[in-house]
Design a protein around this motif. Structure first.
Motif, short mmCIF file in Angstrom:
data_model
loop_
_atom_site.label_atom_id
_atom_site.label_comp_id
_atom_site.label_asym_id
_atom_site.label_seq_id
_atom_site.Cartn_x
_atom_site.Cartn_y
_atom_site.Cartn_z
N MET A 14 -11.79 61.49 -37.79
CA MET A 14 -11.25 62.83 -38.08
C MET A 14 -12.05 63.56 -39.16
SD MET A 14 -7.09 62.37 -37.82
CE MET A 14 -7.00 60.96 -38.93
N GLY A 15 -13.06 62.88 -39.74
CA GLY A 15 -13.84 63.50 -40.81
C GLY A 15 -14.03 62.54 -41.96
N GLU A 16 -14.70 63.01 -43.00
CA GLU A 16 -14.98 62.17 -44.17
C GLU A 16 -13.74 62.13 -45.07
OE1 GLU A 16 -18.32 64.27 -45.69
OE2 GLU A 16 -19.76 63.21 -44.44
N ASP A 128 -2.09 53.08 -34.84
CA ASP A 128 -1.88 54.50 -34.59
C ASP A 128 -0.39 54.73 -34.38
OD1 ASP A 128 -1.61 57.08 -33.58
OD2 ASP A 128 -3.29 56.91 -32.19
N PHE A 129 0.27 55.33 -35.36
CA PHE A 129 1.72 55.54 -35.28
C PHE A 129 2.10 56.26 -34.00
CE2 PHE A 129 5.32 58.38 -35.82
CZ PHE A 129 6.31 57.51 -36.27
N PHE A 130 1.30 57.25 -33.59
CA PHE A 130 1.64 58.06 -32.42
C PHE A 130 1.53 57.24 -31.14
CE2 PHE A 130 0.44 60.71 -35.91
CZ PHE A 130 1.41 61.69 -35.91
N ALA A 131 0.58 56.33 -31.09
CA ALA A 131 0.48 55.42 -29.94
C ALA A 131 1.66 54.46 -29.92
CB ALA A 131 -0.84 54.65 -30.00
N VAL A 132 2.09 54.00 -31.09
CA VAL A 132 3.26 53.12 -31.18
C VAL A 132 4.48 53.83 -30.61
CG1 VAL A 132 4.79 51.87 -32.74
CG2 VAL A 132 2.33 51.86 -33.16
N MET A 133 4.66 55.10 -30.94
CA MET A 133 5.83 55.85 -30.46
C MET A 133 5.77 56.10 -28.96
SD MET A 133 7.86 56.21 -32.99
CE MET A 133 7.29 54.58 -33.54
N ARG A 134 4.57 56.15 -28.38
CA ARG A 134 4.46 56.36 -26.94
C ARG A 134 4.81 55.09 -26.16
NH1 ARG A 134 -0.77 58.37 -28.49
NH2 ARG A 134 -0.57 60.60 -29.01
N ALA A 135 4.68 53.95 -26.81
CA ALA A 135 4.96 52.68 -26.15
C ALA A 135 6.48 52.48 -26.00
CB ALA A 135 4.37 51.53 -26.96
N ALA A 136 6.86 51.67 -25.05
CA ALA A 136 8.27 51.31 -24.89
C ALA A 136 8.69 50.41 -26.04
CB ALA A 136 8.46 50.59 -23.55
N PRO A 137 9.98 50.41 -26.38
CA PRO A 137 10.44 49.55 -27.48
C PRO A 137 10.05 48.09 -27.25
CG PRO A 137 12.16 51.09 -26.85
CD PRO A 137 11.06 51.25 -25.84
N PRO A 164 -5.45 66.61 -32.44
CA PRO A 164 -4.74 67.10 -31.25
C PRO A 164 -3.87 66.04 -30.57
CG PRO A 164 -7.00 67.89 -31.24
CD PRO A 164 -6.90 66.91 -32.38
N SER A 165 -4.24 64.77 -30.69
CA SER A 165 -3.48 63.71 -30.03
C SER A 165 -2.08 63.53 -30.63
CB SER A 165 -4.24 62.39 -30.09
OG SER A 165 -4.35 61.93 -31.43
N TYR A 170 5.74 66.09 -31.15
CA TYR A 170 6.63 67.14 -31.64
C TYR A 170 7.16 68.01 -30.49
CZ TYR A 170 4.18 65.58 -35.80
OH TYR A 170 3.64 64.81 -36.80
N THR A 171 7.60 67.36 -29.46
CA THR A 171 8.17 67.99 -28.26
C THR A 171 9.45 67.26 -27.91
OG1 THR A 171 7.00 66.51 -26.74
CG2 THR A 171 5.84 68.53 -27.40
N VAL A 172 10.23 67.82 -27.01
CA VAL A 172 11.45 67.14 -26.58
C VAL A 172 11.10 65.77 -26.00
CG1 VAL A 172 13.37 67.21 -24.94
CG2 VAL A 172 12.70 69.28 -26.19
N GLU A 173 10.04 65.71 -25.19
CA GLU A 173 9.64 64.43 -24.59
C GLU A 173 9.19 63.44 -25.68
OE1 GLU A 173 8.58 67.42 -23.71
OE2 GLU A 173 9.52 67.67 -21.74
N GLY A 174 8.41 63.93 -26.65
CA GLY A 174 7.93 63.05 -27.71
C GLY A 174 9.05 62.54 -28.59
N PHE A 175 9.98 63.41 -28.95
CA PHE A 175 11.11 62.98 -29.77
C PHE A 175 12.02 62.03 -29.00
CE2 PHE A 175 10.66 67.23 -32.17
CZ PHE A 175 9.88 66.65 -33.16
N THR A 176 12.10 62.21 -27.69
CA THR A 176 12.89 61.28 -26.86
C THR A 176 12.28 59.90 -26.88
OG1 THR A 176 13.62 63.08 -25.42
CG2 THR A 176 13.78 60.85 -24.53
#
Length: 238
Positions: A14-16, A128-137, A164-165, A170-176
């Motif tokens: 993401m940068g330095e 990656d926290f966001f990848a963790v949240m995409r995974a099933a429990p 961007p990933s 931060y959407t209904v689907e993501g929060f679900t």
């Protein structure tokens, strides 16, 4: 001339990423700052809202505990160490995608590092926290089971993400998807650089049983006035 010490420097996707310490003549103390490229990410001069993220989130977690808590985003660790002040917290798992940030604390470069590392309830997890949240429990090794509270402090705001990933969270689907990682009655709390945004409040309300938006005011010694951040607190149905 102001003294600035560069404590760590690491190239990232993401940068330095830079951790530096400087003496602030207005605050009359050392201030620790994190920059990503030319952009300031965080400063130990302003920690009130990060601390309120932990307090407000855990206040919404009813009951005597014990509580299992996840913090998304390690940073300067003020959210994490404030969560450890709650005696109900039995385990605190801090997830961060950047090994450099975890390394700063393991080298005890920051004022919060000793408190974090010396508390046996806390662990630092590189993922990656966001990848963790995409995974099933239970599917991602970084989070083997649902928890009582998730406290997130990574992006500037849901509308202004560091990458961007992150935006799909931060959407209904993501929060679900995120809510599946909470136990019944569990709490999701989110820090934002801006007061609560109607669009984010509306999306949270479609997923969670109760949603509160908090505006956190704190003194700004650089301007001589006050600044504001936001904290969203959303509770899953019991």
């Amino acid at each position: 001339m102001a003294r600035i010490d560069e404590l760590a420097f690491t190239p990232t996707p993401m940068g330095e990423l830079t951790l530096r310490r400087r003496f602030d003549p207005v605050a009359e103390r050392d201030v620790f700052e994190v920059k990503l490229g030319d952009e300031f990410l965080m400063s130990s001069l302003f920690t009130a809202a990060e601390e309120e993220l932990a307090r407000l989130g855990l206040e919404a977690a009813a009951g005597p505990g014990p509580l299992s808590v996840v913090v998304g985003g390690l940073g300067l660790a003020y959210t994490a160490v404030t969560a450890l002040d709650d005696d109900r917290v039995a385990t605190l798992r801090v997830i961060d995608a950047l090994p450099a940030v975890i390394d700063w604390h393991e080298r005890r470069l920051l004022p919060t590092s000793d408190r974090l590392l010396d508390d046996g309830r806390a662990s630092l997890v590189e993922a990656d926290f966001f990848a963790v949240m995409r995974a099933a429990p239970g599917e991602h090794p970084a989070l083997p089971e649902p928890v009582d509270a998730i406290l997130l402090d990574v992006d500037h705001t849901p509308q202004h993400t560091l990458h961007p990933s992150h935006a799909d969270l931060y959407t209904v689907e993501g929060f679900t998807r995120l809510a599946r990682h909470l136990r019944p009655g569990g709490v999701f709390a989110l820090w934002s650089d801006e007061p609560p945004h109607p669009e984010t409040m509306a999306a949270l309300t479609q997923v969670f049983a109760r949603v509160d938006g908090h505006t956190v005011e704190f003194p700004n010694p650089l301007t001589g006035g006050t600044s504001t951040n936001g904290v969203y607190v959303a509770c899953r149905e019991r």
